[in-house]
Design a protein around this motif. Structure first.
Motif, PDB file in Angstrom:
ATOM      1  N   ASP A  41       0.843  -1.188   0.000  1.00  0.00           N
ATOM      2  CA  ASP A  41       0.000   0.000   0.000  1.00  0.00           C
ATOM      3  C   ASP A  41       0.878   1.237   0.000  1.00  0.00           C
ATOM      4  OD1 ASP A  41      -3.119   0.800   1.020  1.00  0.00           O
ATOM      5  OD2 ASP A  41      -1.544   2.288   1.233  1.00  0.00           O
TER       6      ASP A  41
ATOM      7  N   ASN B 239       1.698   4.851   0.552  1.00  0.00           N
ATOM      8  CA  ASN B 239       1.119   5.817   1.476  1.00  0.00           C
ATOM      9  C   ASN B 239       2.093   6.967   1.753  1.00  0.00           C
ATOM     10  OD1 ASN B 239       0.771   5.967   5.001  1.00  0.00           O
ATOM     11  ND2 ASN B 239      -0.552   6.971   3.546  1.00  0.00           N
TER      12      ASN B 239
ATOM     13  N   LEU C 213      -3.049   7.395  -0.393  1.00  0.00           N
ATOM     14  CA  LEU C 213      -3.132   6.028   0.100  1.00  0.00           C
ATOM     15  C   LEU C 213      -3.853   5.183  -0.940  1.00  0.00           C
ATOM     16  CD1 LEU C 213      -3.561   4.562   3.417  1.00  0.00           C
ATOM     17  CD2 LEU C 213      -5.518   4.159   1.979  1.00  0.00           C
TER      18      LEU C 213
ATOM     19  N   GLN D 292       5.563   5.234   2.971  1.00  0.00           N
ATOM     20  CA  GLN D 292       5.603   3.961   3.687  1.00  0.00           C
ATOM     21  C   GLN D 292       4.605   2.983   3.101  1.00  0.00           C
ATOM     22  OE1 GLN D 292       4.891   5.348   7.641  1.00  0.00           O
ATOM     23  NE2 GLN D 292       2.724   5.749   7.305  1.00  0.00           N
TER      24      GLN D 292
ATOM     25  N   ARG E 164       1.540   0.505   3.889  1.00  0.00           N
ATOM     26  CA  ARG E 164       0.545   0.368   4.942  1.00  0.00           C
ATOM     27  C   ARG E 164      -0.207  -0.952   4.879  1.00  0.00           C
ATOM     28  NH1 ARG E 164      -3.373   5.247   6.774  1.00  0.00           N
ATOM     29  NH2 ARG E 164      -1.821   6.767   7.358  1.00  0.00           N
ATOM     30  N   GLU E 165       0.152  -1.825   3.935  1.00  0.00           N
ATOM     31  CA  GLU E 165      -0.540  -3.125   3.889  1.00  0.00           C
ATOM     32  C   GLU E 165       0.473  -4.194   4.234  1.00  0.00           C
ATOM     33  OE1 GLU E 165      -4.054  -3.762   2.987  1.00  0.00           O
ATOM     34  OE2 GLU E 165      -3.331  -5.501   4.096  1.00  0.00           O
ATOM     35  N   TYR E 166       0.146  -5.040   5.190  1.00  0.00           N
ATOM     36  CA  TYR E 166       1.085  -6.056   5.663  1.00  0.00           C
ATOM     37  C   TYR E 166       1.603  -6.891   4.492  1.00  0.00           C
ATOM     38  CZ  TYR E 166       2.812 -10.293   7.830  1.00  0.00           C
ATOM     39  OH  TYR E 166       3.581 -11.350   8.181  1.00  0.00           O
TER      40      TYR E 166
ATOM     41  N   HIS F 158       7.966  -5.498   6.081  1.00  0.00           N
ATOM     42  CA  HIS F 158       6.874  -4.525   5.982  1.00  0.00           C
ATOM     43  C   HIS F 158       7.199  -3.232   6.728  1.00  0.00           C
ATOM     44  CE1 HIS F 158       2.993  -2.713   6.092  1.00  0.00           C
ATOM     45  NE2 HIS F 158       2.736  -3.020   7.336  1.00  0.00           N
TER      46      HIS F 158
END
Lengths: 270, 508
Positions: free
Chosen positions: A85, A87, A94, A118, A120-122, A127
């Protein structure tokens, strides 16, 4: 049901509040999602665990993104492996990067500066450290950059330049190979795992894997001394990079891959 | 009632029993054990996040495994077994039947839980409790991921079997004098969630099999390299698990309908509105699943539809809150421990509901999505509302199960610490999310403004809440053996009738 009136009034108030929230959100989102037609396209490629950016003019960046103040950008997000993700919290950008799909999000950067990017999705092991830096160049500097593009880039990525090795051709040095399958945790990664050279020798790193890797001094990305002695930065699959040891004092130096921190090895300088 | 602890019976008699009170007891013990274990994992996660960098965990993968098993444990081994246990105790009493409709099926449904739990805990997968592909297909290490898939499969079947049993007990075994509009609202909540389980869970059960064959490489449903679509999994997953949120919530709502009128010494404000709200949410709860997926690249129309569906579920919850407050209004309220937890639960229900409206408002979702705001939001519902209410109900049922009273003062201390702890952790996490911290990260950049201090506040809050539950455990174990004997007609001295326990001797 004699006491029902007050409950109906209450439900009416709740429903009208929610209707207002819904209508307002619909209206705002409709405006926010409309991509201006003159927007410049930047292709964002997410993979475990770093970001690559391809500008419209063909320029490629890894781990850093340079954009101009006041210009609308359309980001096309793709992923090479799992769901990530993209972000930028400071600009509320996002959007998931989903393998097999191209997602679009756009933004206009109004304040020059340096901002974090960054994931934002595992997405697994790395991550937490899947970060990049966004540099919004002020409008005036943008004008200069048009005249002296090379210098502008040097100025903004000075730190990376200082540590980047000389990636020249010339006779190959002591070989260090990144084996195929290195990106899988637990597989052998660097060959040899402990490399011994004399001070002043050149090391030629060859990436034989199908994914990008680095050879970076330090025990891992959280090591405060990471990349102090040497850092190849990203070596694309099939590419080579050189490490000069003339400025490295004799001793033992652990190294790792910043993309896959479980890939580790040791350099011994005599 | 059974008074298992008062008049000790051999352990094997309880283990092999098919009586609803014995199985209820087993469910409750299992779920409270899971709460403690899952809580220990949460405390470890919070301890790691007290400082940036890696301290407690050697590598990020163990952290990822911890949050995966923490989530799975709390949802499937604490929340679901707990309300199934309470339902086992109370539903047959409330519909005036001698037992559950199928006692042996009831025992089978319970005994699948330890098996599923063992698979989840021995495997210790790192997929996240959502197990999004392609990560869970192409990258997650086996055999942990396979064990997680089969563990969840077994837990899903267990909850389907339990639901069938509840539905038949409530609809077909009800006493002939008792119309469906006369049974208590707690029985209504169990009926609603059982029906929802039957509709929701099979979807996830199917996607688990698809996930497994994808991992084997013989299919590519969710693997883009084989022409599949990872987003399809997310739709199937959330079609089950958004309704599942209401499945966790409604039993807590039903428990509040038991506690609040009793401790307010006032009849319920409106039975009909409670039933209407249950039925409404059981239907509308299925129209909002994709609000978990606003950022996967859905079209504007899809997002609008699911925003409207989500907002439509709010009035039903608001009706419950209204009903409770209107019941308490003007009552002679006795703030015993169960009601303390109940009132705390209502306050946090309101807070988390308001936060949920923020999440679903489309432009705002893109600020909060996948950030600590979301972590704070769903924990406020699951810990703040559901678990605190469940905890209140543990105290409420304690005399029924043991025939003894817990220590009131220790219970009050438990409530104050738990409530303060929950606010410290989860309200702080809302703010932390607005400051941009992503969820599920083992390490964070301490130079980001506010991140360090807010993480530390959250960790301290977690320790306070953890301490409070240790106090509860000691209180319950000690009081079960040596607490003062309860007056079984009215153990809380509120002048309201307690459950009819005398007719409930296990039939061996």
């Amino acid at each position: 049901m004699g006491h029902a009136t007050i409950e109906w009034v209450y439900v009416g108030v709740v429903v009208s509040l929610l209707t207002w929230v819904g209508a307002e959100s619909w209206n705002v989102e409709r405006l926010v999602e409309h991509v201006p037609p003159e927007a410049e396209t930047i292709r964002v490629i997410a993979q475990q665990w770093f970001w690559t950016f391809e500008h419209q003019d063909g320029k490629k960046e890894t781990g850093q993104l340079h954009v101009k103040q006041g210009v609308p950008y359309k980001f096309e997000l793709i992923s090479k492996d799992v769901v990530h993700d993209f972000n930028v919290p400071d600009y509320t950008i996002l959007m998931d990067a989903v393998p097999g799909r191209v997602n679009v999000v756009w933004n206009l950067f109004d304040k020059p500066g340096e901002y974090p990017i960054q994931c934002r999705e595992y997405c697994g092991f790395g991550h937490a450290t899947m970060r990049a830096k966004l540099f919004v160049e002020p409008f005036s500097q943008t004008a200069e950059a048009a005249e002296k593009p090379a210098e502008a880039q040097n100025a903004t990525s000075a730190q990376a330049q200082a540590q980047a090795p000389v990636q020249t051709a010339g006779p190959p040095g002591t070989p260090l190979t990144i084996l195929e399958g290195s990106s899988v945790q637990g597989s052998p990664s660097y060959d040899p795992a402990t490399l011994t050279v004399k001070k002043g020798d050149k090391i030629t790193v060859t990436n034989k894997d199908t994914l990008p890797h680095t050879v970076t001094s330090g025990t891992g990305p959280t090591d405060p001394n990471s990349a102090k002695q040497f850092d190849t930065s990203i070596i694309e699959p099939g590419a080579t990079a050189d490490i000069e040891t003339t400025n490295i004092n004799p001793g033992q130096y652990p190294f790792h891959c910043t993309v896959h921190p479980y890939m580790t090895g040791k350099l011994v300088v005599q | 009632m059974v008074l298992e602890v008062k008049q000790p019976r051999p352990l094997w008699e309880i283990l092999f029993s098919t009586h609803h009170t014995d199985i209820g007891l087993l469910y409750l013990i299992t779920s409270i054990t899971a709460l403690m274990l899952g809580g220990a994992l949460a405390l470890a996660l919070r301890a790691e996040l007290f400082l940036p960098g890696l301290q407690l965990f050697q590598d990020p993968t163990s952290f990822n495994r911890f949050f995966t098993v923490h989530g799975t444990t709390m949802l499937f081994l604490w929340a679901i077994p707990f309300f199934a246990g309470v339902g086992n105790y109370l539903v047959p009493i409330m519909v005036r039947y001698k037992d559950m409709a199928w006692p042996k099926l009831n025992a089978v449904a319970f005994w699948m839980i330890p098996v599923g739990a063992a698979l989840v805990w021995v495997g210790f997968a790192d997929t996240g409790w959502t197990a999004y592909p392609p990560y869970s297909i192409i990258r997650a290490p086996g055999p942990a991921a396979e064990m997680w898939i089969f563990g969840l499969k077994i837990l899903g079947i267990s909850s389907i079997l339990g639901s069938i049993n509840f539905i038949v007990t409530i609809l077909s075994c009800r006493h002939p004098d008792l119309s469906i509009m006369k049974i208590s609202l707690f029985a209504w909540s169990i009926l609603a969630v059982s029906l929802m389980t039957l509709v929701a869970v099979p979807t996830f059960a199917a996607s688990l099999i698809m996930l497994y064959t994808d991992r084997l490489g013989i299919s590519g449903f969710f693997n883009p390299a084989m022409g599949g679509d990872p987003i399809a999994y997310q739709h199937l997953f959330w079609f089950t698990f958004h309704p599942e949120v209401y499945i966790f919530l409604l039993p807590a709502v039903g428990m509040l309908y038991e506690i609040i009128p009793k401790f307010s010494r006032k009849p319920l404000f409106s039975y009909q509105s409670g039933v209407a709200a249950f039925v409404l949410i059981a239907i509308i709860g299925f129209a909002s699943w994709a609000h978990h997926m606003f950022a996967v690249g859905m079209s504007f129309t899809e997002k609008t539809v699911f925003m409207v569906g989500t907002l439509a579920a709010v009035p039903a919850s608001a009706m419950h809150v209204f009903n409770w407050l209107a019941t308490m209004w003007g009552g002679r309220i006795k703030f015993a421990v169960p009601l303390l937890f109940g009132v705390g639960g209502i306050m946090l229900f309101f807070a988390s509901g308001a936060g949920g409206v923020v999440n679903t408002a489309l432009p705002l979702d893109f600020i909060t999505h996948d950030s600590y705001w979301v972590v704070g939001h769903f924990h406020l519902i699951l810990m703040g509302t559901v678990s605190l209410t469940f905890t209140g109900f543990i105290y409420y049922l304690f005399p029924l199960i043991t025939g003894r009273m817990y220590n009131e003062r220790a219970g009050q201390i438990h409530f104050v610490l738990a409530f303060v702890g929950v606010i410290f952790v989860f309200i702080t996490q809302h703010v932390l999310g607005l400051y941009g911290m992503p969820r599920r990260i083992v390490d964070y950049d301490a130079t980001m403004p506010g991140w360090l201090i807010m993480n530390q506040i959250a960790t301290v809050g977690a320790w306070i809440a953890g301490l409070s539950y240790i106090i509860m455990l000691v209180n319950l174990i000690k009081s079960a053996g040596s607490g003062k004997e309860a007056d079984m007609k009215d153990p809380f001295q509120i002048g309201e009738e307690y459950y009819d326990y005398k007719r409930r001797e296990p039939h061996h």
